[in-house]
Design an enzyme around this catalytic site. Structure first.
Site, short mmCIF file in Angstrom:
data_model
loop_
_atom_site.label_atom_id
_atom_site.label_comp_id
_atom_site.label_asym_id
_atom_site.label_seq_id
_atom_site.Cartn_x
_atom_site.Cartn_y
_atom_site.Cartn_z
N HIS A 156 0.82 -1.21 0.00
CA HIS A 156 0.00 0.00 0.00
C HIS A 156 0.86 1.26 0.00
O HIS A 156 0.35 2.35 0.27
CB HIS A 156 -0.95 0.01 1.20
CG HIS A 156 -1.69 -1.28 1.40
ND1 HIS A 156 -1.25 -2.26 2.25
CD2 HIS A 156 -2.79 -1.76 0.78
CE1 HIS A 156 -2.06 -3.29 2.18
NE2 HIS A 156 -3.00 -3.03 1.30
FE1 FES Z 1 0.13 -1.81 3.77
FE2 FES Z 1 2.76 -2.22 4.06
S1 FES Z 1 1.77 -0.49 3.34
S2 FES Z 1 1.12 -3.61 4.47
#
Ligand code: FES
Length: 195
Positions: A156
């Site tokens: 993410h």
């Molecule tokens: Fe979501 Fe690493 S940014 S698990």
């Protein structure tokens, strides 16, 4: 030792090779070894992990398994250490002093370690638990702010500096965790506390 002699491509190959060797060693060697131990010795072996530091070159990261978790050991170069107090990096951090992050007291410093050269860190993103990648080269277009090198979680999009401190704007809430460890000698460290 200067890092100028460490070619980035060679570093990537070393890094990958060490990770594979570590994984193979953990998967195929540890289980029969532990089975042959007495119960108390087996408990001790699972509680701690001893790591040989002699083959880790400046700039290299290796991965070992400790208590079922991946743990990175990074031998940071002077150039990497300089970034830890660079305002261009520090001003981007969510928790620069690691006041809200998991770490032993000895890691309460910008390098988050006993010895500045050695970073020992649980390789789990504090957002939803993915394993970040190691991106030691400055620049790159995967991170919108100035990137001086560090770790990046592709799940993410969380960025971390060379001490595992999370960048503002990342979904990850905290810095990556530093486990308890100690140096047994100049060439060996032990992760975890003996049972
Ligand atoms: Fe979501 Fe690493 S940014 S698990």
């Amino acid at each position: 030792m200067s890092t100028d002699s460490v070619n980035p491509n060679r570093r990537r190959i070393l890094n990958w090779t060490a990770g594979v060797v570590g994984a193979v060693g953990v998967g195929y060697a540890a289980v029969p070894f532990i089975r042959s131990m007495s119960p108390s010795a087996a408990v001790q072996a699972k509680a701690t992990k001893t790591v040989d530091l002699t083959k880790i070159e400046p700039g290299q990261r290796i991965t070992v398994s400790w208590q079922g978790k991946p743990v990175w050991i990074v031998r940071r170069t002077p150039e990497m250490l300089e970034t830890l107090e660079d305002p261009a990096v520090v001003d981007q951090l969510k928790d620069p002093d690691s006041s809200a992050s998991e770490q032993p007291d000895f890691a309460a410093n910008p390098h988050r370690s006993r010895e500045p050269e050695w970073l020992v860190m649980v390789a789990i993103c504090t957002h939803l638990g993915c394993i970040p990648s190691y991106n030691p080269e400055p620049g790159g277009d995967f991170w919108s702010a100035k990137w001086e090198g560090g770790f990046f979680c592709p799940c993410h999009g969380s960025g971390y500096d060379f001490s595992g401190r999370v960048m503002a704007g990342s979904p990850a809430p905290r810095n990556m965790a530093v486990p308890f460890y100690e140096f047994l000698s100049d060439s060996e460290l032990r992760i975890g506390k003996p049972a």
